[in-house]
Design a protein around this motif. Structure first.
Motif, PDB file in Angstrom:
ATOM      1  N   GLU A  73     -36.366  57.251 -12.111  1.00  0.00           N
ATOM      2  CA  GLU A  73     -36.207  56.207 -13.119  1.00  0.00           C
ATOM      3  C   GLU A  73     -36.734  54.880 -12.598  1.00  0.00           C
ATOM      4  O   GLU A  73     -36.546  54.528 -11.430  1.00  0.00           O
ATOM      5  N   GLY A  74     -37.448  54.136 -13.460  1.00  0.00           N
ATOM      6  CA  GLY A  74     -37.939  52.809 -13.116  1.00  0.00           C
ATOM      7  C   GLY A  74     -39.389  52.757 -12.706  1.00  0.00           C
ATOM      8  O   GLY A  74     -39.962  51.669 -12.626  1.00  0.00           O
ATOM      9  N   ILE A  75     -40.035  53.918 -12.439  1.00  0.00           N
ATOM     10  CA  ILE A  75     -41.443  53.886 -12.055  1.00  0.00           C
ATOM     11  C   ILE A  75     -42.303  53.610 -13.285  1.00  0.00           C
ATOM     12  O   ILE A  75     -41.915  53.907 -14.423  1.00  0.00           O
ATOM     13  N   ARG A  76     -43.503  53.061 -13.071  1.00  0.00           N
ATOM     14  CA  ARG A  76     -44.359  52.665 -14.187  1.00  0.00           C
ATOM     15  C   ARG A  76     -45.230  53.816 -14.668  1.00  0.00           C
ATOM     16  O   ARG A  76     -45.612  53.862 -15.842  1.00  0.00           O
ATOM     17  N   PHE A  77     -45.573  54.733 -13.757  1.00  0.00           N
ATOM     18  CA  PHE A  77     -46.436  55.847 -14.136  1.00  0.00           C
ATOM     19  C   PHE A  77     -45.828  57.158 -13.651  1.00  0.00           C
ATOM     20  O   PHE A  77     -45.237  57.214 -12.565  1.00  0.00           O
ATOM     21  N   CYS A  78     -45.981  58.208 -14.457  1.00  0.00           N
ATOM     22  CA  CYS A  78     -45.447  59.525 -14.107  1.00  0.00           C
ATOM     23  C   CYS A  78     -46.149  60.066 -12.877  1.00  0.00           C
ATOM     24  O   CYS A  78     -47.389  60.062 -12.798  1.00  0.00           O
ATOM     25  N   THR A  79     -45.388  60.541 -11.888  1.00  0.00           N
ATOM     26  CA  THR A  79     -45.969  61.085 -10.662  1.00  0.00           C
ATOM     27  C   THR A  79     -46.555  62.470 -10.875  1.00  0.00           C
ATOM     28  O   THR A  79     -47.237  62.992  -9.991  1.00  0.00           O
ATOM     29  N   ASN A  80     -46.311  63.065 -12.052  1.00  0.00           N
ATOM     30  CA  ASN A  80     -46.849  64.398 -12.331  1.00  0.00           C
ATOM     31  C   ASN A  80     -48.143  64.350 -13.142  1.00  0.00           C
ATOM     32  O   ASN A  80     -49.128  64.995 -12.797  1.00  0.00           O
ATOM     33  N   CYS A  81     -48.146  63.541 -14.253  1.00  0.00           N
ATOM     34  CA  CYS A  81     -49.335  63.499 -15.112  1.00  0.00           C
ATOM     35  C   CYS A  81     -50.033  62.151 -15.105  1.00  0.00           C
ATOM     36  O   CYS A  81     -51.137  62.017 -15.636  1.00  0.00           O
ATOM     37  N   GLY A  82     -49.397  61.122 -14.513  1.00  0.00           N
ATOM     38  CA  GLY A  82     -50.031  59.812 -14.410  1.00  0.00           C
ATOM     39  C   GLY A  82     -49.907  58.946 -15.643  1.00  0.00           C
ATOM     40  O   GLY A  82     -50.416  57.831 -15.675  1.00  0.00           O
ATOM     41  N   SER A 141     -48.303  56.458 -18.506  1.00  0.00           N
ATOM     42  CA  SER A 141     -47.403  55.314 -18.426  1.00  0.00           C
ATOM     43  C   SER A 141     -45.997  55.714 -18.845  1.00  0.00           C
ATOM     44  O   SER A 141     -45.797  56.430 -19.828  1.00  0.00           O
ATOM     45  N   MET A 142     -45.008  55.249 -18.086  1.00  0.00           N
ATOM     46  CA  MET A 142     -43.611  55.513 -18.395  1.00  0.00           C
ATOM     47  C   MET A 142     -42.991  54.389 -19.217  1.00  0.00           C
ATOM     48  O   MET A 142     -41.826  54.462 -19.588  1.00  0.00           O
ATOM     49  N   LEU A 143     -43.764  53.328 -19.502  1.00  0.00           N
ATOM     50  CA  LEU A 143     -43.253  52.218 -20.286  1.00  0.00           C
ATOM     51  C   LEU A 143     -43.122  52.633 -21.738  1.00  0.00           C
ATOM     52  O   LEU A 143     -43.862  53.490 -22.231  1.00  0.00           O
ATOM     53  N   GLU A 144     -42.181  52.025 -22.429  1.00  0.00           N
ATOM     54  CA  GLU A 144     -41.967  52.337 -23.834  1.00  0.00           C
ATOM     55  C   GLU A 144     -43.193  51.915 -24.634  1.00  0.00           C
ATOM     56  O   GLU A 144     -43.661  50.783 -24.523  1.00  0.00           O
ATOM     57  N   GLU A 145     -43.731  52.851 -25.434  1.00  0.00           N
ATOM     58  CA  GLU A 145     -44.886  52.542 -26.256  1.00  0.00           C
ATOM     59  C   GLU A 145     -44.431  51.891 -27.555  1.00  0.00           C
ATOM     60  O   GLU A 145     -43.482  52.359 -28.194  1.00  0.00           O
ATOM     61  N   PRO A 146     -45.095  50.803 -27.952  1.00  0.00           N
ATOM     62  CA  PRO A 146     -44.690  50.129 -29.194  1.00  0.00           C
ATOM     63  C   PRO A 146     -44.941  51.026 -30.405  1.00  0.00           C
ATOM     64  O   PRO A 146     -45.919  51.769 -30.452  1.00  0.00           O
ATOM     65  N   GLU A 147     -44.036  50.943 -31.355  1.00  0.00           N
ATOM     66  CA  GLU A 147     -44.211  51.713 -32.576  1.00  0.00           C
ATOM     67  C   GLU A 147     -45.351  51.121 -33.398  1.00  0.00           C
ATOM     68  O   GLU A 147     -45.572  49.911 -33.382  1.00  0.00           O
ATOM     69  N   PRO A 148     -46.103  51.975 -34.095  1.00  0.00           N
ATOM     70  CA  PRO A 148     -47.194  51.452 -34.922  1.00  0.00           C
ATOM     71  C   PRO A 148     -46.638  50.524 -35.992  1.00  0.00           C
ATOM     72  O   PRO A 148     -45.554  50.764 -36.535  1.00  0.00           O
ATOM     73  N   PRO A 149     -47.356  49.439 -36.276  1.00  0.00           N
ATOM     74  CA  PRO A 149     -46.849  48.471 -37.262  1.00  0.00           C
ATOM     75  C   PRO A 149     -46.710  49.117 -38.633  1.00  0.00           C
ATOM     76  O   PRO A 149     -47.513  49.956 -39.037  1.00  0.00           O
TER      77      PRO A 149
END
Length: 236
Positions: free
Chosen positions: A134-143, A145-153
């Motif tokens: 928890e807390g890492i920025r990128f997945c160590t398995n697939c690379g 982004s682990m950041l929340e993606e914004p919902e489409p407007p």
């Protein structure tokens, strides 16, 4: 007078006296009745199993209630079996029942996705379903982004006539049918300090359709763009 079903039932439950005429034949006939009843019960069971096999997804109506009951019982049985496996620290596939490795992502037998066991401080990657810190920025398995993606407007404006939507703040009329757009709360889109317009006569130069309206820009009959009658008069 007794009904035949009650009469025969009494004979089958209590038997017949040895002095009864045709004793042997009566016993043979009651034996046939017993055997055929068992056969019918077996056929009933086969019919029920066949119906359930072909309609296990239908849970409405009287038969649907029975199907739903069978589904619920099957789930309880499966959950209980899986719980027994957990008590022995053994992981089994929920789909086919084969034993799988504890950290396997998919069942080696049927390919079903396996639920991931999360340890404290771990989260699931939404793209590869792998448990990562928890807390890492990128997945160590697939690379990814682990950041929340914004919902489409969401669409800011919609055409109540044809369903066209847009986020363009300057667009006031539908690009498909020409009707005035409305906002998410149902209010018509207007320009600031827009002066009210008087209805003007509009004509379709293709089919002759006529209408007195400010908002309608396309012919209701053939779809061609309408022309104000005054423009046609000036052209003449």
């Amino acid at each position: 007078m007794p009904h035949i079903d009650d009469f025969v039932k009494d004979i089958m439950e209590n038997g017949v006296s040895a002095k009864t005429p045709h004793e042997a034949e009566i016993k043979e006939l009651t034996g046939v009745i017993t055997a055929e009843k068992k056969k019918i019960e077996g056929e009933y069971e086969k019919i029920g199993r066949l119906y359930y096999k072909n309609n296990s997804h239908k849970t409405d109506g009287e038969l649907g209630a029975l199907v739903a009951g069978v589904n619920a019982s099957k789930k309880k049985i499966k959950d209980s079996k899986l719980k027994i496996g957990q008590l022995f620290d053994i992981t089994f596939c929920e789909e086919c029942g084969e034993q799988v490795d504890e950290d396997a992502l998919f069942c080696n037998n049927c390919g079903a996705k396996m639920p991931v066991k999360l340890l404290p401080g771990m989260v699931l990657c939404k793209h590869c379903n792998k448990a990562v810190r928890e807390g890492i920025r990128f997945c160590t398995n697939c690379g990814h982004s682990m950041l929340e993606e914004p919902e489409p407007p969401k669409a800011l404006k919609e055409c109540a006539n044809c369903g066209f939507t847009t986020n363009d703040p300057d667009l006031m009329f539908c690009e498909n049918c020409g009707r005035r757009l409305v906002t998410e709360d149902g209010e018509e889109v207007t320009q600031e300090e827009e002066a009210p317009k008087e209805p003007t006569k509009k004509v379709c130069t293709n089919c002759g359709f006529e209408i007195f309206d400010v908002e309608t820009m396309f012919c209701n009959d053939c779809g061609r763009r309408l022309v104000e009658a005054s423009e046609l008069e000036n052209a003449d």
